[in-house]
Write a protein that holds these residues in place. Sequence first.
Motif, PDB file in Angstrom:
ATOM      1  N   THR A 111       0.701  -1.118  -0.060  1.00 23.44           N
ATOM      2  CA  THR A 111      -0.056   0.257   0.013  1.00 23.44           C
ATOM      3  C   THR A 111       0.887   1.198  -0.077  1.00 23.44           C
ATOM      4  OG1 THR A 111      -0.065  -0.117   2.561  1.00 23.44           O
ATOM      5  CG2 THR A 111      -1.995  -1.068   1.230  1.00 23.44           C
ATOM      6  N   PRO A 113       3.558   4.114  -1.614  1.00 22.48           N
ATOM      7  CA  PRO A 113       3.785   4.977  -2.731  1.00 22.48           C
ATOM      8  C   PRO A 113       4.718   4.296  -3.952  1.00 22.48           C
ATOM      9  CG  PRO A 113       5.133   5.912  -0.943  1.00 22.48           C
ATOM     10  CD  PRO A 113       4.558   4.797  -0.380  1.00 22.48           C
ATOM     11  N   ASN A 116       2.590   0.003  -7.340  1.00 23.54           N
ATOM     12  CA  ASN A 116       1.555   0.472  -8.013  1.00 23.54           C
ATOM     13  C   ASN A 116       1.044  -0.661  -8.716  1.00 23.54           C
ATOM     14  OD1 ASN A 116       3.408  -0.055  -9.764  1.00 23.54           O
ATOM     15  ND2 ASN A 116       3.562   2.265 -10.656  1.00 23.54           N
ATOM     16  N   GLN A 138      -4.110   5.074   5.186  1.00 24.23           N
ATOM     17  CA  GLN A 138      -2.691   5.407   4.539  1.00 24.23           C
ATOM     18  C   GLN A 138      -2.296   4.800   3.129  1.00 24.23           C
ATOM     19  OE1 GLN A 138       0.190   3.056   4.507  1.00 24.23           O
ATOM     20  NE2 GLN A 138      -1.465   1.695   4.172  1.00 24.23           N
ATOM     21  N   ASN A 139      -3.128   4.257   2.489  1.00 20.94           N
ATOM     22  CA  ASN A 139      -2.829   3.622   1.145  1.00 20.94           C
ATOM     23  C   ASN A 139      -2.327   4.801   0.108  1.00 20.94           C
ATOM     24  OD1 ASN A 139      -2.845   1.527  -1.091  1.00 20.94           O
ATOM     25  ND2 ASN A 139      -4.741   2.767  -1.666  1.00 20.94           N
ATOM     26  N   SER A 140      -1.427   4.455  -0.427  1.00 22.53           N
ATOM     27  CA  SER A 140      -1.159   5.319  -1.573  1.00 22.53           C
ATOM     28  C   SER A 140      -0.934   4.599  -3.096  1.00 22.53           C
ATOM     29  CB  SER A 140       0.579   5.931  -1.387  1.00 22.53           C
ATOM     30  OG  SER A 140       0.508   6.469  -0.231  1.00 22.53           O
ATOM     31  N   ASN A 141      -1.352   3.098  -2.959  1.00 23.77           N
ATOM     32  CA  ASN A 141      -1.342   2.521  -4.087  1.00 23.77           C
ATOM     33  C   ASN A 141      -2.692   2.509  -4.900  1.00 23.77           C
ATOM     34  OD1 ASN A 141      -1.541   0.410  -6.092  1.00 23.77           O
ATOM     35  ND2 ASN A 141      -0.969  -1.304  -4.702  1.00 23.77           N
ATOM     36  N   LYS A 171      -8.423   6.618  -2.024  1.00 18.45           N
ATOM     37  CA  LYS A 171      -7.638   5.631  -1.458  1.00 18.45           C
ATOM     38  C   LYS A 171      -7.764   4.314  -1.748  1.00 18.45           C
ATOM     39  CE  LYS A 171      -5.805   8.523   1.671  1.00 18.45           C
ATOM     40  NZ  LYS A 171      -4.230   8.610   1.705  1.00 18.45           N
TER      41      LYS A 171
END
Length: 324
Positions: A111, A113, A116, A138-141, A171
């Motif tokens: 999850t 950055p 991807n 908190q996910n950045s994927n 998110k």
Amino acid sequence: MSLSPKEQKPLLDTRIGKDSPFTFGQRFLTDENSVFDHNAWDHVEWGDEQVKQAEELISKQYELPVKDFDKNLYNSNPAKYWDIFYRNNKENFFKDRKWLQIEFPSLYEVTGPDYNKPVTILEVGCGAGNTFYPILNQNSNPNLKIVGCDYLKVAVDLVKNNENYAPNNEKGVAFSSVWDLANPEGTLPEHLEPNSCDIIIMVFVFSALHPDQWKHAVNNLMKVLKPGGEILFRDYGRYDLAQVRFKKGRLLDDNFYIRGDGTRVYFFTEEELRQIFCTEGPFVEEKIATDRRLLVNRKRQLKMYRIWLQSVFRKPLAEGDNNV
């Protein structure tokens, strides 16, 4: 095996009793004379004395087990008692499990950055979303899909009614649905196909099942997990404080109890988990470890031992597949 200090990174700050906040995983008892200097100690090994005391207390529980009529009542309708539990506690749930990012780093790798690729996470026994939302928020994927499921509709409704619940938001794609982990028909959670999950999370879930349900649960986990995917597992360990504190009239079966609110709980050993998931089950053991914590009441000079089991199980890769 037990978790050694070298294997464990410190958890996030947590307040215990009147002690100042401190970081779990860093406080080690090296001098027994200092045991009452703090409210908690990490990775405390047991000696013969602690084992003997626990066995003596548990042996007394066998003097008056749950009567057969009541045992059938509790085992035939566990949903009734969990439904009451959630309705009575719905305002007291949100203590986010921030320790997950330390204990199970793969959750935050997929999850982060820099990740991807498409990834699907299933939380079994999502409750009110204490694990579901910290991961999602908190996910950045951009290719995350997270599904939370629970045995109880009232729990799923708690997740859906959270202000952060918004399927297909920025998110990630988030769903929540009712699912019986141990259903014998092999039915999978809504929104999921066979072999579709990269990670399955089970935190204090398996212990609520009757031992007769373990095989069905393992089969269903195997069905929904991708080859190479992993199960992240945490639950109660044998001789935990919660087990030895049970009084007479609470023992359903060996190491299996009914709480005062009617919900059930089992206390595992490392070898039992290995047997359930790997020897009799189809999974590969990545890690099975015991997490011990000593809590003390400094005023009353009491020692209280908590024991949890933490494991990672992996589904074998399909033949000819070299990629996880």
